[in-house]
Write an enzyme that holds these catalytic residues in place. Structure first.
Site, mmCIF file in Angstrom:
data_model
loop_
_atom_site.group_PDB
_atom_site.id
_atom_site.type_symbol
_atom_site.label_atom_id
_atom_site.label_comp_id
_atom_site.label_asym_id
_atom_site.label_seq_id
_atom_site.Cartn_x
_atom_site.Cartn_y
_atom_site.Cartn_z
ATOM 1 N N THR A 136 0.747 -1.154 -0.067
ATOM 2 C CA THR A 136 -0.084 0.122 0.016
ATOM 3 C C THR A 136 0.694 1.098 -0.116
ATOM 4 O O THR A 136 2.093 1.181 0.631
ATOM 5 C CB THR A 136 -0.989 0.133 1.294
ATOM 6 O OG1 THR A 136 -0.229 -0.048 2.493
ATOM 7 C CG2 THR A 136 -1.868 -1.398 1.115
ATOM 8 N N ASP A 151 2.079 2.903 3.634
ATOM 9 C CA ASP A 151 3.246 2.043 4.270
ATOM 10 C C ASP A 151 4.502 2.539 3.539
ATOM 11 O O ASP A 151 5.524 2.973 4.123
ATOM 12 C CB ASP A 151 3.322 0.467 3.964
ATOM 13 C CG ASP A 151 2.031 0.036 4.545
ATOM 14 O OD1 ASP A 151 1.388 0.632 5.450
ATOM 15 O OD2 ASP A 151 1.601 -1.212 4.315
ATOM 16 N N LYS A 163 -11.113 0.948 9.248
ATOM 17 C CA LYS A 163 -10.384 2.217 9.099
ATOM 18 C C LYS A 163 -11.238 3.191 8.558
ATOM 19 O O LYS A 163 -10.785 4.337 8.313
ATOM 20 C CB LYS A 163 -9.201 1.646 8.034
ATOM 21 C CG LYS A 163 -8.037 0.821 8.189
ATOM 22 C CD LYS A 163 -6.974 0.811 7.109
ATOM 23 C CE LYS A 163 -5.904 -0.095 7.516
ATOM 24 N NZ LYS A 163 -5.177 -0.372 6.389
ATOM 25 N N ARG A 203 -9.304 6.563 -5.213
ATOM 26 C CA ARG A 203 -9.203 5.847 -6.437
ATOM 27 C C ARG A 203 -10.264 5.361 -6.949
ATOM 28 O O ARG A 203 -10.704 5.353 -8.041
ATOM 29 C CB ARG A 203 -8.058 4.617 -6.288
ATOM 30 C CG ARG A 203 -7.689 3.881 -7.327
ATOM 31 C CD ARG A 203 -6.887 2.869 -7.164
ATOM 32 N NE ARG A 203 -7.526 1.476 -6.148
ATOM 33 C CZ ARG A 203 -6.902 0.676 -5.611
ATOM 34 N NH1 ARG A 203 -5.542 0.451 -6.074
ATOM 35 N NH2 ARG A 203 -7.494 -0.127 -4.869
ATOM 36 N N LEU A 213 -5.320 7.453 -11.049
ATOM 37 C CA LEU A 213 -4.656 8.356 -11.850
ATOM 38 C C LEU A 213 -3.195 8.187 -11.430
ATOM 39 O O LEU A 213 -2.712 7.652 -10.135
ATOM 40 C CB LEU A 213 -5.221 10.021 -11.234
ATOM 41 C CG LEU A 213 -6.510 9.991 -11.965
ATOM 42 C CD1 LEU A 213 -6.753 11.622 -11.328
ATOM 43 C CD2 LEU A 213 -6.832 10.043 -13.399
ATOM 44 N N GLU A 261 0.108 7.109 13.403
ATOM 45 C CA GLU A 261 0.784 7.562 12.091
ATOM 46 C C GLU A 261 1.225 8.987 12.279
ATOM 47 O O GLU A 261 1.656 9.357 13.489
ATOM 48 C CB GLU A 261 -0.648 8.018 11.193
ATOM 49 C CG GLU A 261 -1.350 6.740 10.701
ATOM 50 C CD GLU A 261 -2.492 6.259 11.575
ATOM 51 O OE1 GLU A 261 -2.576 4.808 11.383
ATOM 52 O OE2 GLU A 261 -2.933 7.089 12.715
ATOM 53 N N CYS A 307 -7.448 -1.072 18.210
ATOM 54 C CA CYS A 307 -7.386 -2.666 18.034
ATOM 55 C C CYS A 307 -6.018 -2.993 17.116
ATOM 56 O O CYS A 307 -5.230 -3.948 17.342
ATOM 57 C CB CYS A 307 -8.548 -3.312 17.487
ATOM 58 S SG CYS A 307 -9.078 -2.650 16.076
ATOM 59 N N CYS A 325 -13.181 -6.704 13.395
ATOM 60 C CA CYS A 325 -13.199 -5.856 14.604
ATOM 61 C C CYS A 325 -13.198 -7.040 15.923
ATOM 62 O O CYS A 325 -14.208 -7.390 16.061
ATOM 63 C CB CYS A 325 -14.757 -5.140 14.534
ATOM 64 S SG CYS A 325 -15.084 -4.142 15.965
#
Length: 406
Positions: free
Chosen positions: A107, A110, A230, A257, A281, A326, A342, A358
């Site tokens: 991804t 990351d 998420k 996207r 794109l 993050e 979690c 979950c």
């Protein structure tokens, strides 16, 4: 170079790439590795910084490898049994050596979170560094980092690396591939620990030279992610936010996207009222649009990392991950009144195959409450503070007059 063992990392060469005396071969492509011919040998693997002996053994023939695969300044010693002077005594030295850092092809977030640590590694060691990753991210980053070679995992250019490091997410309490569980330090900072460099976060460098095209003030949003946990799972949240942004004079552009994404019976759609700028794109086109946005609103996902790297304010909505998971933003939205975090719980292992994962409350009325309890009013409150800050700086007034802020 050997072929891919899996879709994530490049495997080490079948034979160590460095030739020592007496037909002994060694390298640092999967931790410290030694391949010994027939004989009576005593091998020691040491941490050169602490001078601790990590492992020692007598061996007649075959392999000796370290259990630790992350960066350690290893020292390899090979003795003939009964002798006190090592026949081979090699301490890891990376200067001017070919080194490979293997990233997963996965991804966007990351890779954008991890890559600055690779640059920090190259700057520290002055090695000849190659990084493998997916082509779309190479296209975005390579022009900004001419001192680093980039390639896709199926076509690495370094055929005989001296050392290889594999940066990724390691679950299950793995401390052989990472010195500290990534969930304790934030997934991006884990790359700093794996590579042995300063773990403080930094945005990647991007080409921010594109001129402004849209003169009105606008905000970019991204509402899609790779698993339902998420998402912002408040039913009316996005519609409340979009209406509020418009009342403040902003155009609202959705840059996901996919306009529609989900699995099975659960699908998520572009919020009503947002302008549809979705589509697969080139990432540079996303950068060009983000660069001139007043700010960005998103989830713990790749587009949030991309927006952060364009140096605009990021409103980040998350409960699935902890606030330090993050990059830091003063505009993070988090609600502590229910279940949360979690992703960063070391007693749990994320299930990549369960879109509705979950782990504590699945199939109950508390499922996804970590973000469901984040209300539109809470997010709008953060937006108001940010909008007021921009207004005080004179940014929005300038844009409303149709003047570029370049």
């Amino acid at each position: 170079m050997s072929t891919l063992k899996n879709t994530f990392f490049i495997t080490p060469p079948d034979t160590p790439t460095q030739a020592g005396p007496e037909n002994i071969f060694y390298d640092f492509n999967d931790g410290a590795r030694v391949l010994l011919p027939e004989g009576k040998w005593h091998v020691r693997l040491l941490d050169a910084d602490s001078e601790n002996i990590l492992f020692c053994c007598d061996v007649d023939k075959g392999w000796v490898t370290s259990s630790k695969k992350y960066f350690v300044r290893f020292r390899i010693q090979v003795f003939r049994q009964g002798e006190e002077t090592p026949l081979l005594d090699e301490t890891l030295k990376l200067k001017d050596r070919p080194v490979l850092i293997s990233f997963p092809t996965g991804t966007l977030g990351d890779l954008l979170g991890w890559f600055p640590y690779a640059e920090r590694f190259q700057s520290l060691h002055k090695c000849r560094l190659e990084c493998t990753m997916s082509q779309d991210i190479i296209d975005l980053l390579a022009p900004q980092y001419p001192q680093i070679q980039f390639s896709t995992p199926d076509k690495p250019r370094t055929v005989a690396p001296y050392a290889t490091y594999r940066v990724g997410l390691y679950f299950g309490g793995d401390t052989n591939n990472q010195p500290v569980d990534f969930r304790k330090v934030g997934f991006h900072r884990s790359a700093g620990y794996i590579l042995g460099v300063d773990p403080r976060e930094a945005p990647v460098r991007l080409d921010l030279s594109a001129p402004r095209v849209i003169q009105e003030p606008y905000v970019c949003i991204a509402t899609q992610s790779t698993c339902q946990a998420k998402y912002w799972n408040n039913g009316t949240g996005w519609s409340e936010v979009i209406a509020h942004l418009k009342s403040l004079g902003y155009r609202v552009m959705c840059i996901d996207r996919d306009a529609h994404y989900g699995q099975g019976f659960v699908w998520n759609h572009i919020p009503w009222g947002a302008e549809d700028f979705t589509g697969k794109l080139p990432l540079q086109e996303r950068v060009n649009l983000l660069r001139h946005a007043s700010f960005f609103i998103g989830l713990p996902s790749g587009l949030s990392w991309l927006a952060w790297a364009t140096r605009i304010p990021v409103v980040l909505i998350s409960g699935f991950s902890l606030p330090n998971s993050e990059f830091y933003t003063p505009w993070r939205v988090f609600n502590s009144h229910g279940c949360y975090g979690c992703w960063d719980d070391t007693s749990l292992n994320f299930d990549h195959h369960d879109f509705l994962w979950c782990p504590r409350h699945k199939n109950t009325d508390r499922q996804f409450e970590c973000t469901r309890l984040i209300t539109g009013a809470q997010v709008n409150g953060v937006i108001n503070k940010l909008h007021r800050s921009l207004t005080e700086q004179g940014v929005e007034a300038t844009l409303k007059k149709g003047v570029s802020n370049e």
